[in-house]
Design a protein around this motif. Structure first.
Motif, PDB file in Angstrom:
ATOM      1  N   ILE A   3       0.860  -1.184   0.000  1.00 61.06           N
ATOM      2  CA  ILE A   3       0.000   0.000   0.000  1.00 61.06           C
ATOM      3  C   ILE A   3       0.890   1.226   0.000  1.00 61.06           C
ATOM      4  O   ILE A   3       1.746   1.379   0.859  1.00 61.06           O
ATOM      5  N   VAL A 524      -2.028  -1.514  -3.595  1.00 58.87           N
ATOM      6  CA  VAL A 524      -2.870  -0.315  -3.575  1.00 58.87           C
ATOM      7  C   VAL A 524      -1.961   0.907  -3.507  1.00 58.87           C
ATOM      8  O   VAL A 524      -1.138   1.029  -2.596  1.00 58.87           O
ATOM      9  N   ILE A 549      -8.650   1.869   3.810  1.00 62.02           N
ATOM     10  CA  ILE A 549      -8.123   0.894   2.854  1.00 62.02           C
ATOM     11  C   ILE A 549      -8.098  -0.464   3.542  1.00 62.02           C
ATOM     12  O   ILE A 549      -7.512  -0.613   4.624  1.00 62.02           O
TER      13      ILE A 549
END
Length: 551
Positions: A3, A524, A549
């Protein structure tokens, strides 16, 4: 999983009204529904040119001929379809069948295989659609029998393989493949609206549906010293969708139905046979070793804004929705005199799913109850098919693998209010990106020594959000204050193996369960901007947040 952090203009409107323009190859069309407009052939195109405001839908349909003996069904027609004028349709009108309400429908279907096969289904035709600048579809009355209501639907479907095959000692025929479908609507506007409130549609409502679907595999017919195999499911074709503005429903009159979508791009493989062959009053033969069809790749690009107002009563509420699904494997059904068995068929693989959003995307739920399936403003899913059931010492089929899933919002100007993605309502996610393997097939209950099939692996998942610092992804609670969804959900999920057969209580022993599948990598990236949520991540939880998230 990785991420990291870092908007574009995105406009699409899905409402019960739609405007289309398109170009397409022409094949001879079948009989039209009464009081509908057909398209006129001109060279290699078929042209819709009947003016704008009307209570009649615009229709093209082509069905391939049925198979004969071991000859497969004929292919459905296809081509390029052009809309020379805007469409403004108010329905129901006299031209709609009782099970569909639509503004325009281009439909091609392969012919089914023969009942005295083995005979495969024909292929669906390839379709190319270039819509006009505007298509609007208004629902003035709901039909209780209408399981789909769409402003515009473009579908290519493969024919089914021979079913209840009456030819002794023969395998089942394969399902036909769905054709490739391309919708070139970057400069178009599709709108579906309703003039009434407080009424629920019985099926699915969408502003735009673009689909390719494989046919079902046929069942085999046993004979002495012959073990029939089922026909494989047909593959789904490649689906490519470029849309402009999409509007579904309005704040004053939201759309309520089993499922409500803005734009829906779909490729689905057909399943293998999942029942006994009952031709000639017998119960024999089946679908052992027949694999589910593969889902094709789906690419959906939303170039402007997408807006949806609605409530799903059973399925899901989604603004931008792209999916590829593998078909389920065939069952190991065979109870003829020789009791020969084949393993359950493997599930088909899901295809790659790629979603690109260049404008704002907004989904506002009108009710307060979470839908049965996960809702979201932008949803991209690839799923492998379930393995077929095993029997009598033969295993269940393995689950199919999920394909790769990619969601991106390239740098652009999204909206003046600073919201690039809005998900308003109970458990409505902002972005949902999932790859999931299919479940392994189970050993048939009361079947001896039949182990479950292995679960399917999942593909890689990538979400890249290149929104600017002043833009946000916002998941907010419903007007009643119920919990919001998550901001971004990205998951790669290997699926469970199938259960082993329980075993005959007198003579047999149970089978072992199948192994689970593996998940892929998840990435992500948020280059800038803000993700906000409110409510809790579980109804009844004491937590005061939902995930920004979840990956």
């Amino acid at each position: 999983m990785k991420i990291s952090t870092r908007a574009i203009p995105f406009q699409q409107t899905l409402m019960v009204s739609t405007v289309l323009s398109s170009c397409a190859l022409f094949f001879p069309q079948m009989a039209l529904a009464q009081n509908s407009y057909g398209c006129e052939p001109s060279g290699d195109t078929c042209i819709f040119d009947n003016g704008t405001t009307t209570d009649k839908p615009f229709l093209y349909t082509s069905n391939g001929s049925a198979g004969s003996g071991d000859t497969p069904g004929g292919n459905g027609g296809g081509g390029t379809f052009v809309y020379n004028s805007d469409i403004d349709v108010s329905l129901p009108g006299d031209g709609n069948p009782s099970n569909y309400l639509y503004g325009t429908w281009v439909n091609t279907v392969g012919g089914n295989g023969s009942s005295n096969g083995p005979s495969a289904g024909g292929q669906g035709g390839d379709l190319t659609i270039t819509p006009p600048s505007s298509a609007t579809y208004t629902i003035n009355e709901y039909a209780s029998t209408a399981y789909e209501m769409e402003a515009a639907r473009f579908i290519s479907t493969g024919g089914n393989g021979n079913d209840d095959n009456s030819n002794n000692k023969s395998n089942g025929g394969a399902g036909g493949a769905g054709g490739n479908v391309t919708y070139n609507g970057e400069a178009s506007s599709n709108t579906i609206l309703t003039s009434i409130s407080g009424v629920t549609g019985p099926g699915t409502i969408a502003a735009l549906r673009v689909s390719s679907i494989g046919g079902t595999g046929g069942r085999g017919n046993e004979g002495a010293n012959f073990m029939p195999l089922g026909g494989n499911g047909g593959a789904g074709g490649t689906v490519q969708v470029d849309v402009g503005n999409i509007v579904t429903g309005s704040a004053d009159n939201p759309l309520t139905a089993q499922s409500v979508y803005g734009v829906w791009g779909q490729s689905a493989g057909g399943r293998g046979p999942n029942a006994y062959n009952s031709s000639n009053g017998e119960t024999q033969g089946g679908g052992g070793s027949s694999t589910g069809g593969a889902g094709g790749s789906v690419t959906l690009t939303a170039n402007y804004s997408v807006t949806a107002f609605g409530q799903a009563t059973d399925g899901a509420f989604r603004g931008v929705y792209a999916e590829s699904t593998g078909g389920d494997g065939g069952y190991s059904y065979d109870v003829g005199v020789d009791s020969n068995f084949a393993p359950g068929g493997a599930g088909g693989v899901g295809g790659a799913v790629d979603v690109n959003v260049f404008g704002s995307a907004r989904a506002t739920q009108s009710g307060t109850i979470a839908s049965t399936d996960q809702s979201g403003t932008i949803v991209a899913i690839s799923t492998g098919g379930t393995g077929g059931v095993g029997q009598h010492g033969e295993p269940g089929g393995n689950g199919g693998a999920g394909g790769s899933v990619t969601v991106s919002m390239p740098a652009s100007t999204f909206s003046s209010d600073g919201i690039a993605v809005l998900a308003a309502g109970t458990a409505v996610d902002g972005i949902l990106a999932v790859s999931q393997g299919g479940t392994g097939g189970a050993g048939l209950s009361n079947a001896n020594d039949s182990r479950g099939g292995n679960g399917g692996n999942a593909g890689d998942v990538s979400v890249t959000l290149d929104i600017t610092a002043d833009q946000s992804i916002k998941a907010e609670a419903s007007s009643a204050g119920n919990d919001s969804g998550r901001g971004v959900v990205a998951q790669s999920i290997g699926q469970f193996g199938g259960d082993g057969g329980a075993g005959n209580v007198v003579f047999g022993s149970p089978g072992s369960a199948g192994g689970g599948g593996n998940g892929g990598t998840v990435d992500v990236t948020l280059t800038s901007g803000v993700i906000t949520t409110d409510g809790t991540n579980r109804i009844g939880s004491k937590l005061d947040f939902a995930h920004g998230i979840l990956a």
